[in-house]
Design a protein around this motif. Sequence first.
Motif, PDB file in Angstrom:
ATOM      1  N   LEU A  44      16.206  -4.932  -1.091  1.00 45.60           N
ATOM      2  CA  LEU A  44      16.041  -5.703  -2.333  1.00 45.60           C
ATOM      3  C   LEU A  44      14.598  -6.176  -2.498  1.00 45.60           C
ATOM      4  CD1 LEU A  44      19.199  -8.009  -2.460  1.00 45.60           C
ATOM      5  CD2 LEU A  44      18.706  -6.023  -3.894  1.00 45.60           C
ATOM      6  N   PHE A  56      19.112  -6.064 -10.672  1.00 43.72           N
ATOM      7  CA  PHE A  56      17.952  -6.940 -10.810  1.00 43.72           C
ATOM      8  C   PHE A  56      16.871  -6.238 -11.621  1.00 43.72           C
ATOM      9  CE2 PHE A  56      19.895  -8.287  -6.754  1.00 43.72           C
ATOM     10  CZ  PHE A  56      20.100  -9.633  -7.047  1.00 43.72           C
ATOM     11  N   LEU A  60      12.849  -8.430  -5.458  1.00 46.75           N
ATOM     12  CA  LEU A  60      12.839  -9.881  -5.350  1.00 46.75           C
ATOM     13  C   LEU A  60      11.818 -10.293  -4.299  1.00 46.75           C
ATOM     14  CD1 LEU A  60      15.792  -8.885  -6.137  1.00 46.75           C
ATOM     15  CD2 LEU A  60      16.594 -10.988  -5.079  1.00 46.75           C
ATOM     16  N   GLY A  63      13.002 -15.061  -0.108  1.00 48.49           N
ATOM     17  CA  GLY A  63      13.075 -16.516  -0.109  1.00 48.49           C
ATOM     18  C   GLY A  63      12.234 -17.127   0.996  1.00 48.49           C
ATOM     19  N   MET A  64      12.192 -16.418   2.124  1.00 50.45           N
ATOM     20  CA  MET A  64      11.424 -16.933   3.258  1.00 50.45           C
ATOM     21  C   MET A  64       9.941 -17.101   2.940  1.00 50.45           C
ATOM     22  SD  MET A  64      12.148 -17.965   6.280  1.00 50.45           S
ATOM     23  CE  MET A  64      13.669 -18.320   7.129  1.00 50.45           C
ATOM     24  N   LEU A  65       9.454 -16.314   1.982  1.00 49.95           N
ATOM     25  CA  LEU A  65       8.046 -16.466   1.606  1.00 49.95           C
ATOM     26  C   LEU A  65       7.848 -17.803   0.886  1.00 49.95           C
ATOM     27  CD1 LEU A  65       5.148 -15.489   1.408  1.00 49.95           C
ATOM     28  CD2 LEU A  65       5.787 -14.068  -0.531  1.00 49.95           C
ATOM     29  N   MET A  67       9.681 -20.345   1.357  1.00 53.28           N
ATOM     30  CA  MET A  67       9.798 -21.355   2.416  1.00 53.28           C
ATOM     31  C   MET A  67       8.477 -21.455   3.184  1.00 53.28           C
ATOM     32  SD  MET A  67      12.870 -21.746   5.180  1.00 53.28           S
ATOM     33  CE  MET A  67      12.983 -23.127   6.324  1.00 53.28           C
ATOM     34  N   ARG A  89      16.669 -24.476   0.633  1.00 47.05           N
ATOM     35  CA  ARG A  89      17.703 -23.791  -0.138  1.00 47.05           C
ATOM     36  C   ARG A  89      17.006 -23.030  -1.263  1.00 47.05           C
ATOM     37  NH1 ARG A  89      23.296 -25.105  -1.341  1.00 47.05           N
ATOM     38  NH2 ARG A  89      23.144 -26.827   0.100  1.00 47.05           N
ATOM     39  N   PHE A  90      17.377 -21.778  -1.402  1.00 43.02           N
ATOM     40  CA  PHE A  90      16.704 -20.930  -2.392  1.00 43.02           C
ATOM     41  C   PHE A  90      17.496 -20.998  -3.688  1.00 43.02           C
ATOM     42  CE2 PHE A  90      15.962 -19.502   1.927  1.00 43.02           C
ATOM     43  CZ  PHE A  90      14.616 -19.822   1.997  1.00 43.02           C
ATOM     44  N   ILE A  93      15.617 -17.182  -7.870  1.00 41.72           N
ATOM     45  CA  ILE A  93      14.838 -16.068  -7.318  1.00 41.72           C
ATOM     46  C   ILE A  93      13.383 -16.135  -7.793  1.00 41.72           C
ATOM     47  CG2 ILE A  93      14.573 -13.560  -7.425  1.00 41.72           C
ATOM     48  CD1 ILE A  93      17.722 -13.506  -7.582  1.00 41.72           C
ATOM     49  N   VAL A 213      21.717 -21.498  -6.563  1.00 40.55           N
ATOM     50  CA  VAL A 213      22.592 -20.397  -6.219  1.00 40.55           C
ATOM     51  C   VAL A 213      24.002 -20.873  -5.959  1.00 40.55           C
ATOM     52  CG1 VAL A 213      23.084 -18.647  -4.529  1.00 40.55           C
ATOM     53  CG2 VAL A 213      20.734 -19.029  -5.262  1.00 40.55           C
ATOM     54  N   PRO A 244      25.028 -19.159 -11.573  1.00 43.15           N
ATOM     55  CA  PRO A 244      25.185 -17.715 -11.549  1.00 43.15           C
ATOM     56  C   PRO A 244      23.821 -17.210 -11.189  1.00 43.15           C
ATOM     57  CG  PRO A 244      24.858 -18.524 -13.783  1.00 43.15           C
ATOM     58  CD  PRO A 244      24.705 -19.696 -12.880  1.00 43.15           C
ATOM     59  N   PRO A 246      21.978 -14.428  -9.785  1.00 39.23           N
ATOM     60  CA  PRO A 246      21.127 -13.292 -10.073  1.00 39.23           C
ATOM     61  C   PRO A 246      21.265 -12.753 -11.486  1.00 39.23           C
ATOM     62  CG  PRO A 246      22.682 -12.934  -8.258  1.00 39.23           C
ATOM     63  CD  PRO A 246      23.151 -14.074  -9.070  1.00 39.23           C
ATOM     64  N   LYS A 247      22.329 -13.031 -12.163  1.00 38.68           N
ATOM     65  CA  LYS A 247      22.538 -12.417 -13.455  1.00 38.68           C
ATOM     66  C   LYS A 247      21.561 -12.901 -14.512  1.00 38.68           C
ATOM     67  CE  LYS A 247      25.211  -9.445 -12.319  1.00 38.68           C
ATOM     68  NZ  LYS A 247      26.564  -9.752 -11.981  1.00 38.68           N
TER      69      LYS A 247
ATOM     70  N   THR B  56       7.649 -21.323   9.628  1.00 35.68           N
ATOM     71  CA  THR B  56       8.728 -20.359   9.379  1.00 35.68           C
ATOM     72  C   THR B  56       8.745 -19.220  10.398  1.00 35.68           C
ATOM     73  OG1 THR B  56       7.262 -19.318   7.776  1.00 35.68           O
ATOM     74  CG2 THR B  56       8.960 -20.776   6.904  1.00 35.68           C
ATOM     75  N   LEU B  80      19.090 -14.047   1.138  1.00 35.06           N
ATOM     76  CA  LEU B  80      19.044 -15.319   1.856  1.00 35.06           C
ATOM     77  C   LEU B  80      19.232 -16.474   0.870  1.00 35.06           C
ATOM     78  CD1 LEU B  80      18.520 -16.585   4.648  1.00 35.06           C
ATOM     79  CD2 LEU B  80      16.090 -16.638   4.083  1.00 35.06           C
ATOM     80  N   GLY B  81      20.249 -17.285   1.118  1.00 40.48           N
ATOM     81  CA  GLY B  81      20.524 -18.387   0.211  1.00 40.48           C
ATOM     82  C   GLY B  81      20.012 -19.720   0.722  1.00 40.48           C
ATOM     83  N   GLU B  82      19.908 -19.800   2.033  1.00 34.78           N
ATOM     84  CA  GLU B  82      19.592 -21.081   2.643  1.00 34.78           C
ATOM     85  C   GLU B  82      19.097 -20.817   4.060  1.00 34.78           C
ATOM     86  OE1 GLU B  82      22.488 -24.702   3.285  1.00 34.78           O
ATOM     87  OE2 GLU B  82      23.072 -23.504   1.558  1.00 34.78           O
ATOM     88  N   ALA B  83      18.196 -21.643   4.535  1.00 36.34           N
ATOM     89  CA  ALA B  83      17.758 -21.488   5.926  1.00 36.34           C
ATOM     90  C   ALA B  83      17.389 -22.850   6.471  1.00 36.34           C
ATOM     91  CB  ALA B  83      16.554 -20.559   6.017  1.00 36.34           C
ATOM     92  N   THR B 112      30.478 -16.708  -9.899  1.00 37.18           N
ATOM     93  CA  THR B 112      30.766 -16.435 -11.307  1.00 37.18           C
ATOM     94  C   THR B 112      31.361 -15.041 -11.487  1.00 37.18           C
ATOM     95  OG1 THR B 112      28.410 -16.052 -11.360  1.00 37.18           O
ATOM     96  CG2 THR B 112      29.261 -17.929 -12.626  1.00 37.18           C
ATOM     97  N   ARG B 143      25.682  -9.083  -1.384  1.00 42.29           N
ATOM     98  CA  ARG B 143      25.851  -8.499  -2.703  1.00 42.29           C
ATOM     99  C   ARG B 143      26.768  -7.302  -2.587  1.00 42.29           C
ATOM    100  NH1 ARG B 143      23.797 -10.069  -7.286  1.00 42.29           N
ATOM    101  NH2 ARG B 143      23.492  -7.878  -7.744  1.00 42.29           N
TER     102      ARG B 143
END
Lengths: 263, 145
Positions: A44, A56, A60, A63-65, A67, A89-90, A93, A213, A244, A246-247, B56, B80-83, B112, B143
């Motif tokens: 992704l 998408f 993307l 998320g770690m970036l 962070m 928490r991400f 996106i 999310v 929702p 990613p949509k 990180t 990744l949703g959370e860390a 959703t 996903r």
Amino acid sequence: MLLARQLYFEAVKVGDELPPLVKPPVDRSQVARFCGATGDYGPLHVDEPFARNAGFPSVLVPGMLAMGFLGELVTDWLRGARVRRFGARFVKIVWPGDVVTVRGRVADRRFEAGGRYAVDIEVWGENQRGELVVRGAVTAQLFYSGDDETRQRGGQPPLVVTPAEEEERLAKLSRSTAPARPAVGTRPAAAPAKVQPAKPAAVPQKGAPPVPVQAKVPPRPEPKPVAKPAPKAPVKKAPAKKAPAPKSVPKKAAPKTKAGKRR
Amino acid sequence: MLDKTLIGRESESTLVEVERGAIRRLADAVGDANPVHTDEAAARSAGFASLAAPLTFPGVLAQNERFRHSLDLGTRSLLLGEASIEYGRPIVAGDRLTVKTKVADVQERAGTSGATDVLILETEGRGAEGEFVFRTRETYILRRG
């Protein structure tokens, strides 16, 4: 000398803001470099057809970036103080071309047993549309003062100060001289207003609220977000709904923006 | 629905040496110019034993492609949703850490567009003396398709 550059507990107040950090637009090269540095080549993030296939508009940004941006923000501010915990928490996106601004604020400071002093910092990042993309929390441990650091580095026990003693010292200080606080690195030097690209305080109100999310953050009672990640929404009244993710994707931003410089 | 029996599955332990180059590459990729990541003297004067890894960095150590592959997630991609990361002490260049990942939980959450699978991985790193150095907890959204 180096001690003057440290950040000490005595100089930190709840509500202190970290100087915001405006990152340059994240481009695909940076994403590639980041994937290389972390070893996470999730398709992704690196495979455009794959990402499109998954619904998408483009790859993307990991998320770690985002962070990592938060980590940079707090590392700069803490100047060597020890981090105990860092959570994020991400919420939304981040897309190639996005300009992320990260911010932070001291949420709590705590006197702990045995002469340990901790601060909790709320951190968050917004994109160029003022939408919340990531939010998190950092707990760090600080020396109380230069004196405390000197003692501990010399192998002595930590300096134990109680809230009452601190109160008293501050009261004395304000009676005698004008400055209420020792000036040692108390405040972020930058006036936050300067650096902001967009009116971020107004973020959450406008338009379709950026929604997390799967934010099931219970509204926290005011006190102590102790060592938990993801405390209450850092931005005033962020609509902590569910999302929702990613949509409802924003059209991708023109990856041309020349913005962002440090300091 | 993801297989609940994955819960508790563990990777092998791996011994990882924290290299200066790896620290620098991560700092560069983030655009983090703080000299504590690249300049030994700056790191020491800030109280670190050597070059400090970015906060990180445990996320890098938690990458275990082989283990992930062994979970048989098919073609589904992880988001990744959370860390969250706990630190026992700062991670610095030259550290030799023993790292192990496990599946902490498998959940199904309502979304959703139907139910979503959630995979929670925990990775722990210990130092040469067996001391606790870090623990990460990463929440991945799977996903479908």
